[in-house]
Design a protein around this motif. Structure first.
Motif, mmCIF file in Angstrom:
data_model
loop_
_atom_site.group_PDB
_atom_site.id
_atom_site.type_symbol
_atom_site.label_atom_id
_atom_site.label_comp_id
_atom_site.label_asym_id
_atom_site.label_seq_id
_atom_site.Cartn_x
_atom_site.Cartn_y
_atom_site.Cartn_z
ATOM 1 N N LEU A 290 18.394 87.638 -17.588
ATOM 2 C CA LEU A 290 17.083 86.038 -17.992
ATOM 3 C C LEU A 290 17.230 86.069 -20.066
ATOM 4 O O LEU A 290 17.701 85.580 -20.394
ATOM 5 N N ALA A 291 16.916 87.678 -20.023
ATOM 6 C CA ALA A 291 16.832 87.917 -21.411
ATOM 7 C C ALA A 291 18.435 87.245 -22.331
ATOM 8 O O ALA A 291 18.572 86.531 -23.141
ATOM 9 N N SER A 292 19.170 88.173 -21.333
ATOM 10 C CA SER A 292 20.711 87.530 -21.988
ATOM 11 C C SER A 292 21.032 86.064 -22.035
ATOM 12 O O SER A 292 21.877 85.795 -23.280
ATOM 13 N N SER A 293 20.723 85.489 -21.293
ATOM 14 C CA SER A 293 20.910 83.544 -21.182
ATOM 15 C C SER A 293 20.362 82.980 -22.361
ATOM 16 O O SER A 293 20.292 82.712 -22.722
ATOM 17 N N SER A 294 19.222 83.919 -23.088
ATOM 18 C CA SER A 294 18.240 83.199 -23.748
ATOM 19 C C SER A 294 18.183 83.344 -24.877
ATOM 20 O O SER A 294 18.320 82.584 -25.240
ATOM 21 N N SER A 295 19.234 84.909 -24.907
ATOM 22 C CA SER A 295 19.155 84.749 -26.300
ATOM 23 C C SER A 295 20.654 83.637 -26.873
ATOM 24 O O SER A 295 20.997 84.089 -27.592
ATOM 25 N N ASP A 296 21.695 84.114 -25.296
ATOM 26 C CA ASP A 296 22.767 83.194 -25.980
ATOM 27 C C ASP A 296 22.325 81.815 -26.424
ATOM 28 O O ASP A 296 23.188 81.184 -26.909
ATOM 29 N N ASN A 297 21.815 81.228 -26.130
ATOM 30 C CA ASN A 297 20.825 79.587 -26.180
ATOM 31 C C ASN A 297 20.509 79.609 -27.350
ATOM 32 O O ASN A 297 20.843 78.690 -28.311
ATOM 33 N N ARG A 298 20.121 80.610 -27.626
ATOM 34 C CA ARG A 298 19.366 80.719 -28.887
ATOM 35 C C ARG A 298 20.600 80.712 -30.188
ATOM 36 O O ARG A 298 20.048 80.129 -31.054
ATOM 37 N N SER A 299 21.219 81.464 -29.752
ATOM 38 C CA SER A 299 22.099 82.096 -30.737
ATOM 39 C C SER A 299 23.394 80.837 -30.691
ATOM 40 O O SER A 299 23.439 80.478 -31.929
ATOM 41 N N GLY A 300 23.660 80.151 -29.663
ATOM 42 C CA GLY A 300 24.253 78.678 -29.759
ATOM 43 C C GLY A 300 23.333 77.147 -29.768
ATOM 44 O O GLY A 300 24.480 76.653 -30.573
ATOM 45 N N TRP A 301 22.159 77.497 -29.822
ATOM 46 C CA TRP A 301 21.319 76.460 -31.015
ATOM 47 C C TRP A 301 21.201 76.798 -32.077
ATOM 48 O O TRP A 301 21.169 75.685 -33.315
ATOM 49 N N ARG A 302 21.637 77.941 -33.083
ATOM 50 C CA ARG A 302 21.421 77.580 -34.227
ATOM 51 C C ARG A 302 22.777 77.874 -34.685
ATOM 52 O O ARG A 302 23.366 77.247 -35.883
ATOM 53 N N LEU A 303 24.146 77.735 -34.152
ATOM 54 C CA LEU A 303 25.146 77.654 -34.163
ATOM 55 C C LEU A 303 25.194 76.066 -34.294
ATOM 56 O O LEU A 303 26.232 76.065 -35.755
ATOM 57 N N GLY A 304 24.248 75.518 -33.715
ATOM 58 C CA GLY A 304 25.166 73.930 -33.442
ATOM 59 C C GLY A 304 24.081 73.742 -34.590
ATOM 60 O O GLY A 304 24.841 72.354 -35.813
ATOM 61 N N SER A 305 22.717 74.281 -34.846
ATOM 62 C CA SER A 305 22.188 73.759 -36.403
ATOM 63 C C SER A 305 23.216 74.030 -37.729
ATOM 64 O O SER A 305 22.959 73.109 -38.638
ATOM 65 N N ARG A 306 23.604 75.440 -37.431
ATOM 66 C CA ARG A 306 24.890 75.379 -39.088
ATOM 67 C C ARG A 306 25.592 74.592 -39.147
ATOM 68 O O ARG A 306 25.943 73.898 -40.178
ATOM 69 N N PHE A 307 26.632 74.079 -38.442
ATOM 70 C CA PHE A 307 27.541 73.357 -38.188
ATOM 71 C C PHE A 307 26.864 71.836 -38.344
ATOM 72 O O PHE A 307 27.742 71.388 -39.586
ATOM 73 N N ARG A 308 25.908 71.199 -37.913
ATOM 74 C CA ARG A 308 25.272 69.971 -38.022
ATOM 75 C C ARG A 308 25.098 70.402 -39.872
ATOM 76 O O ARG A 308 25.227 69.614 -40.802
ATOM 77 N N ASN A 309 24.017 70.900 -40.218
ATOM 78 C CA ASN A 309 24.016 71.315 -41.921
ATOM 79 C C ASN A 309 25.110 71.407 -42.726
ATOM 80 O O ASN A 309 25.049 70.713 -43.920
ATOM 81 N N ALA A 310 26.357 72.112 -41.973
ATOM 82 C CA ALA A 310 27.406 72.624 -43.104
ATOM 83 C C ALA A 310 27.778 70.937 -43.057
ATOM 84 O O ALA A 310 28.216 70.492 -44.296
ATOM 85 N N PHE A 311 28.011 70.469 -42.021
ATOM 86 C CA PHE A 311 28.347 68.946 -42.144
ATOM 87 C C PHE A 311 28.069 67.936 -42.546
ATOM 88 O O PHE A 311 29.037 66.818 -43.744
ATOM 89 N N LEU A 312 26.870 67.720 -42.574
ATOM 90 C CA LEU A 312 25.328 66.299 -43.590
ATOM 91 C C LEU A 312 26.038 67.113 -45.120
ATOM 92 O O LEU A 312 26.231 66.416 -45.753
ATOM 93 N N THR A 313 26.035 68.063 -45.514
ATOM 94 C CA THR A 313 26.047 69.025 -46.927
ATOM 95 C C THR A 313 27.398 68.045 -47.182
ATOM 96 O O THR A 313 27.267 68.376 -48.874
ATOM 97 N N GLY A 314 28.621 68.826 -46.733
ATOM 98 C CA GLY A 314 29.926 68.424 -46.905
ATOM 99 C C GLY A 314 30.045 66.825 -47.498
ATOM 100 O O GLY A 314 30.554 66.293 -48.114
ATOM 101 N N LEU A 315 29.147 66.100 -46.534
ATOM 102 C CA LEU A 315 29.119 64.593 -46.639
ATOM 103 C C LEU A 315 28.628 64.415 -47.710
ATOM 104 O O LEU A 315 29.039 63.290 -48.187
ATOM 105 N N VAL A 316 27.307 64.834 -47.941
ATOM 106 C CA VAL A 316 26.692 64.198 -49.343
ATOM 107 C C VAL A 316 27.551 64.477 -50.795
ATOM 108 O O VAL A 316 27.147 63.871 -51.148
ATOM 109 N N ILE A 317 27.859 65.473 -50.554
ATOM 110 C CA ILE A 317 28.969 66.003 -51.473
ATOM 111 C C ILE A 317 30.174 65.075 -51.472
ATOM 112 O O ILE A 317 30.985 64.819 -52.913
ATOM 113 N N VAL A 318 31.174 65.166 -50.230
ATOM 114 C CA VAL A 318 32.348 64.191 -50.543
ATOM 115 C C VAL A 318 31.867 62.702 -50.229
ATOM 116 O O VAL A 318 32.884 62.238 -51.115
ATOM 117 N N GLY A 319 31.532 62.088 -49.902
ATOM 118 C CA GLY A 319 30.871 60.708 -49.412
ATOM 119 C C GLY A 319 31.736 59.581 -50.553
ATOM 120 O O GLY A 319 31.961 58.875 -51.114
#
Length: 279
Positions: free
Chosen positions: A35-64
């Motif tokens: 349970l602890a390992s699955s919760s840690s994996d979910n948190r790490s996955g959520w952080r990775l998705g959030s970072r990917f989204r922020n990086a994509f939006l930042t690139g869109l604002v700069i390049v668009g």
């Protein structure tokens, strides 16, 4: 004959008890670990998705904006080239003897031609030719209306583009009702018949243009008493950003003052509003 109960074996007894409870405890521990390992994996996955989204939006604002600006400029250059290049003589058109076309040649020729026409129109001969052409156009029934309107528009735009013009200002008026303020561009003082009529008994009128937020090139032409216009210190470009962004982009007055080197004393705050005289 009495049977004395045997004492518990100090070696085997505890082992049997531990052995009986061992599997349950081990399963519980293993479940908690999963349970602890699955919760840690979910948190790490959520952080990775959030970072990917922020990086994509930042690139869109700069390049668009850069991409759209370059695309529009490239389209304008090709449009001007399509009009000007066919008019060039073959000897002066590099596209006729080069293996590749030169983009922007038509735009350069158009700018040089307009500059030359403006220089020639400044002397006596040029003014005579321009006056003769305008006289001919003014006598054509339908063309004179179109030409007169377009000429007034171009003259107004060019005259208001000068940095030393005092009427190139941004202001606010109460529109569409009381206590609701709208941004306007002050284009000049009202003259002619409208000033002579003095609507509402007001002869000191200003001509303002109030653009709409949905389609900025369109708007309302209003003739407002000077006392009802609140003048702002922001530039026309800053006001245009507010209108085009639907109020999302607001000019930072503090940063503007710091850029021009005015400086502010500690604890200084800007007044919440101004009176209708603009002071």
């Amino acid at each position: 004959m009495s049977v004395t109960p045997s004492a518990p074996d100090p070696e085997h007894g505890p082992k049997r008890q531990a052995g009986a409870g061992g599997p349950d405890a081990a399963q519980l521990t293993e479940g908690l670990k999963r349970l602890a390992s699955s919760s840690s994996d979910n948190r790490s996955g959520w952080r990775l998705g959030s970072r990917f989204r922020n990086a994509f939006l930042t690139g869109l604002v700069i390049v668009g904006p850069v991409t759209i600006t370059l695309w529009i400029m490239w389209g304008v250059i090709h449009w001007v080239d399509a009009w000007i290049k066919p008019l060039l003589p073959t000897a002066f058109n590099p596209d006729t003897y080069l293996p590749f076309p030169i983009p922007g040649l038509g735009l350069v020729v158009a700018i040089a031609g307009l500059t030359l026409i403006g220089a020639l129109a400044a002397n006596l001969l040029g003014r005579t030719l321009v006056s003769s052409g305008e006289l001919m156009l003014s006598r054509t029934p339908i063309v004179r209306n179109v030409y007169g309107a377009l000429k007034q528009i171009f003259e107004s735009v060019i005259s208001t583009a000068g940095p030393n013009q005092s009427f190139q200002k941004v202001g606010m008026i109460e529109f569409p009702s009381k206590e609701i303020w709208s941004l306007v561009f002050v284009t000049g003082e009202t003259t002619g018949e409208i000033k002579d009529v003095a609507p509402g008994g007001e002869s000191d009128l200003l001509t303002v243009f109030m653009p709409t937020g949905i389609v900025p090139p369109t708007g309302f032409i209003c003739f407002v008493p000077r006392a009802n216009v609140v003048f702002l210190s922001m530039t026309v470009e800053e006001a245009a950003k507010i209108i085009l962004s639907a109020g999302i982009v607001m000019p930072n007055v503090d940063d503007k003052l710091k850029r021009v080197g005015i400086g502010m004393p500690p604890g200084f705050t800007f007044p919440a509003g101004r009176d209708k005289t603009g002071t």
